[in-house]
Design an enzyme around this catalytic site. Structure first.
Site, short mmCIF file in Angstrom:
data_model
loop_
_atom_site.label_atom_id
_atom_site.label_comp_id
_atom_site.label_asym_id
_atom_site.label_seq_id
_atom_site.Cartn_x
_atom_site.Cartn_y
_atom_site.Cartn_z
N GLU A 43 124.89 65.96 116.28
CA GLU A 43 125.78 65.78 115.13
C GLU A 43 125.22 64.79 114.11
O GLU A 43 125.84 64.51 113.09
CB GLU A 43 127.16 65.31 115.61
CG GLU A 43 127.98 66.39 116.31
CD GLU A 43 127.66 66.56 117.79
OE1 GLU A 43 126.60 66.08 118.24
OE2 GLU A 43 128.48 67.18 118.50
N TRP A 78 136.97 50.76 134.76
CA TRP A 78 135.95 51.78 134.54
C TRP A 78 134.64 51.42 135.24
O TRP A 78 134.20 50.27 135.20
CB TRP A 78 135.66 51.91 133.03
CG TRP A 78 136.74 52.63 132.29
CD1 TRP A 78 137.96 52.99 132.78
CD2 TRP A 78 136.70 53.05 130.93
NE1 TRP A 78 138.68 53.62 131.81
CE2 TRP A 78 137.94 53.68 130.65
CE3 TRP A 78 135.75 52.99 129.92
CZ2 TRP A 78 138.24 54.22 129.41
CZ3 TRP A 78 136.05 53.53 128.69
CH2 TRP A 78 137.28 54.14 128.43
N LYS A 129 137.06 56.35 136.58
CA LYS A 129 138.23 55.48 136.40
C LYS A 129 138.80 55.15 137.77
O LYS A 129 139.51 55.93 138.38
CB LYS A 129 139.26 56.16 135.51
CG LYS A 129 138.68 56.39 134.11
CD LYS A 129 139.62 57.09 133.17
CE LYS A 129 138.91 57.36 131.86
NZ LYS A 129 138.38 58.73 131.71
N THR A 164 125.13 72.49 119.29
CA THR A 164 125.23 71.60 120.45
C THR A 164 125.05 72.46 121.70
O THR A 164 125.26 73.67 121.65
CB THR A 164 126.60 70.92 120.52
OG1 THR A 164 127.59 71.96 120.62
CG2 THR A 164 126.88 70.09 119.28
P1 AMP Z 1 122.56 66.03 122.14
O1 AMP Z 1 123.53 66.35 121.07
O2 AMP Z 1 122.24 67.18 123.01
O3 AMP Z 1 121.37 65.36 121.60
O4 AMP Z 1 123.29 64.97 123.08
C1 AMP Z 1 123.77 63.76 122.57
C2 AMP Z 1 124.28 62.90 123.69
O5 AMP Z 1 123.23 62.60 124.61
C3 AMP Z 1 124.77 61.54 123.25
O6 AMP Z 1 126.08 61.59 122.73
C4 AMP Z 1 124.68 60.75 124.55
O7 AMP Z 1 125.76 61.01 125.41
C5 AMP Z 1 123.45 61.34 125.20
N1 AMP Z 1 122.29 60.47 124.94
C6 AMP Z 1 121.31 60.64 124.04
N2 AMP Z 1 120.39 59.66 124.15
C7 AMP Z 1 120.80 58.84 125.14
C8 AMP Z 1 120.29 57.64 125.72
N3 AMP Z 1 119.15 57.10 125.34
N4 AMP Z 1 121.01 57.07 126.71
C9 AMP Z 1 122.16 57.61 127.13
N5 AMP Z 1 122.68 58.74 126.63
C10 AMP Z 1 122.01 59.35 125.64
#
Ligand code: AMP
Length: 544
Positions: free
Chosen positions: A328, A444, A439, A182
């Protein structure tokens, strides 16, 4: 229970490349190289060189479970690594070069990488980090020479003379095939180990919606989403499985370079994060047309703003598919797949669905829960923490018990850290990250919705909304915006623009203009950096 009587053959990644070479052997793979030219070969060539690499890896002593790292752009050699490494039972560790230097050192150490394959571009980076990397780590530069990296091997020398055929071994499908960390905005990056099984099932999941996203043998796909993070949304596996033509952009991801490549190579389907599409759209606007043949754009990684969806679809006739996923998972969770009922809706209504993140992929279940962990209805109104379960969802972080211990609920579902609602059609709407939601007086406010609305303002090129402390309300929204070139506006004017687009109590208490917004290693806005930068910002309403 009565056992079925079907052969128990494991799901192996190597089967994908063998199948692609056999059935789509003549399909083309085009790659912009760091050398500057455009390289062309076929799936048959890819399979042959992946086999050569597998032999070479074995000669280097790489075997079961060994982690082999990559630091590379999207190109054919990186694809060969995906197959050559996992094919012999080793684990492909794709490193995101945009991680901080100390994070790269951390992930190489944590994964205990044995060999690092790198594009020539990253030689200076590795030279800088080298004294902190394990002395036993071996280096292979992806090209004809080592570009001055001491003790390194050149990839082409490594492959030369190796047989271009291999009897790929068969082993347990739950064997680790890849690891991705990550981006770790807080604490160390955490590793996720994918399996051959999760990877194949995810590819089949994409097949279920293949025509909607342009994963067919008559399509040309441009993966802008990097092979160095989250398995490029599963494309390295799904593309050969469907036999689609591949166009890899290499390191040049600016709007003009992408436009030229797409136009010349007749790309039909392009995949990437919103930031990349901002650049491409600017070039499309400048030229007053879309790249020839461009049919569908897949947008994910962060929320696709409504004005972006509108511009692609209405101004340029490019269909938008918006998706959500995470490291994940294997990694795509949802995509805005439509179907006859939704496609029959008037354009504007249909597009409204695309501002959401879409419906679940086959094999990924979704639930939203309240603070007590109880399920919330899928009525498009209730929102709470989003959890996922499925054969493409991790069951723990690699060698990290502490993080794994808090990642799941009592039923074993993975906590995503996202706040979302789900409507009666099964469409997911990400409201915010749990950490980013504002918040205000017990209610929210979604920073994502506010950003989406503000991006509709013609003067705003990019923006972020963060929570700023407020003596009465606890937190109130602060809008931080980067203006489009040559544009001007004022905080009052932006607030007036937003007045009929969001609830009155959502209106940002202040608007600040900046020259540049910080991004994370995966191209998302870095709200952590912004919160740090604006931690002493006093809202005008707070000073009263
Ligand atoms: P990553 O592990 O770097 O791919 O990040 C995952 C996170 O990116 C997710 O838990 C979301 O918070 C955010 N994310 C991914 N795709 C989207 C989307 N289309 N719209 C909003 N948030 C997204």
């Amino acid at each position: 229970m009565q056992q079925g009587q079907m052969m128990d053959r494991p799901l192996m990644i190597s089967d994908i490349i063998t199948y692609a070479a056999e059935i789509r052997g003549d399909q083309e793979i085009v790659s912009v190289r760091v050398e500057g030219d455009r390289h062309r070969y076929t799936y048959a060539d890819l399979a042959g060189r992946a086999a050569q690499l597998a032999h070479a890896l074995r000669k280097l002593g790489i075997g079961d479970g060994d982690r082999v790292a990559t630091l590379a752009w999207n190109g054919y050699r990186h694809l060969e690594l995906y197959y050559g490494i996992s094919g012999i039972g080793a684990v492909c560790h794709t490193i995101n070069p945009r991680l901080f230097a100390e994070q790269i050192v951390y992930v190489v150490g944590h994964a205990e990488d044995k060999v690092l394959f790198l594009d020539a571009t990253f030689v200076p980076l590795v030279q800088k980090l080298r004294e902190h990397l394990p002395a036993s780590l071996r280096y292979v530069v992806l090209g004809d020479d080592t570009h001055g990296l001491d003790g390194a091997l050149a990839y082409e020398d490594l492959l030369a003379g190796q047989p271009a055929a291999i009897d790929w071994p068969s082993f347990d499908e739950k064997t680790a095939s890849g690891i991705c960390y990550t981006s770790g905005t807080t604490g160390h990056p955490k590793g996720v180990l994918y399996t051959h099984r999760s990877t194949l099932l995810h590819s089949y999941g994409l097949m279920a919606i293949a025509t909607e996203v342009g994963l067919t043998p008559t399509d040309s796909i441009l993966p802008v989403v990097p092979l160095f993070h989250v398995n490029a949304w599963g494309l390295p596996y799904a593309m050969p499985l469907t036999g689609t033509r591949i166009v890899m952009p290499g390191p040049k991801l600016d709007g003009e370079s992408l436009f030229t490549l797409m136009d010349e190579e007749k790309v039909t389907s392009a995949w990437g994060v919103p930031t990349v599409w901002l650049g491409l759209l600017a070039e499309m606007r400048r030229q007053g047309r879309k790249p020839d043949g461009f049919d569908v754009v897949i947008i994910g990684g962060s929320a696709a703003p409504e004005p972006m969806i509108r511009e692609f679809e209405v101004d340029f006739g490019v269909r938008v598919v918006h998706g959500w996923g995470m490291t994940e998972m294997s990694p795509v969770g949802t995509l805005t797949t439509m179907g006859p009922t939704l496609n029959a809706l008037p354009d504007k209504e249909r597009r409204r669905f695309k501002t959401g993140q879409g419906r679940r992929m086959f094999g990924c279940e979704l639930k939203i829960v309240d603070e007590a962990g109880d399920r919330l209805p899928h009525d498009g109104e209730a929102f709470g923490e989003l959890l996922v379960r499925g054969h493409g969802v991790m069951n723990g972080y690699f060698a990290n018990e502490e993080a794994s211990a808090v990642a799941f609920d009592a039923e074993g579902w993975l906590r995503t850290g996202d706040v979302a609602k789900i409507d009666a059609y099964g469409f997911l709407y990400i409201v915010d990250r749990t950490k980013d939601v504002i918040k205000s007086g017990g209610e929210w406010i979604s920073s994502l919705d506010l950003e989406g609305a503000a991006l509709g303002h013609p003067a705003i090129a990019e923006c972020a909304v963060i929570a700023a402390p407020h003596p009465k309300w606890g937190e109130r929204p602060l809008l931080i915006a980067r203006l489009a070139e040559g544009q001007t506006t004022s905080p009052g004017e932006v607030r007036a623009f937003l007045a009929d687009k969001v609830a009155k109590w959502w209106l940002p208490d202040d608007v600040v203009f900046v020259d540049d917004l910080p991004h994370t290693a995966t191209g998302k806005l870095s709200k952590l950096t912004l919160r740090e930068r604006f931690k002493d910002h006093v809202l005008p309403t707070a000073a009263d």
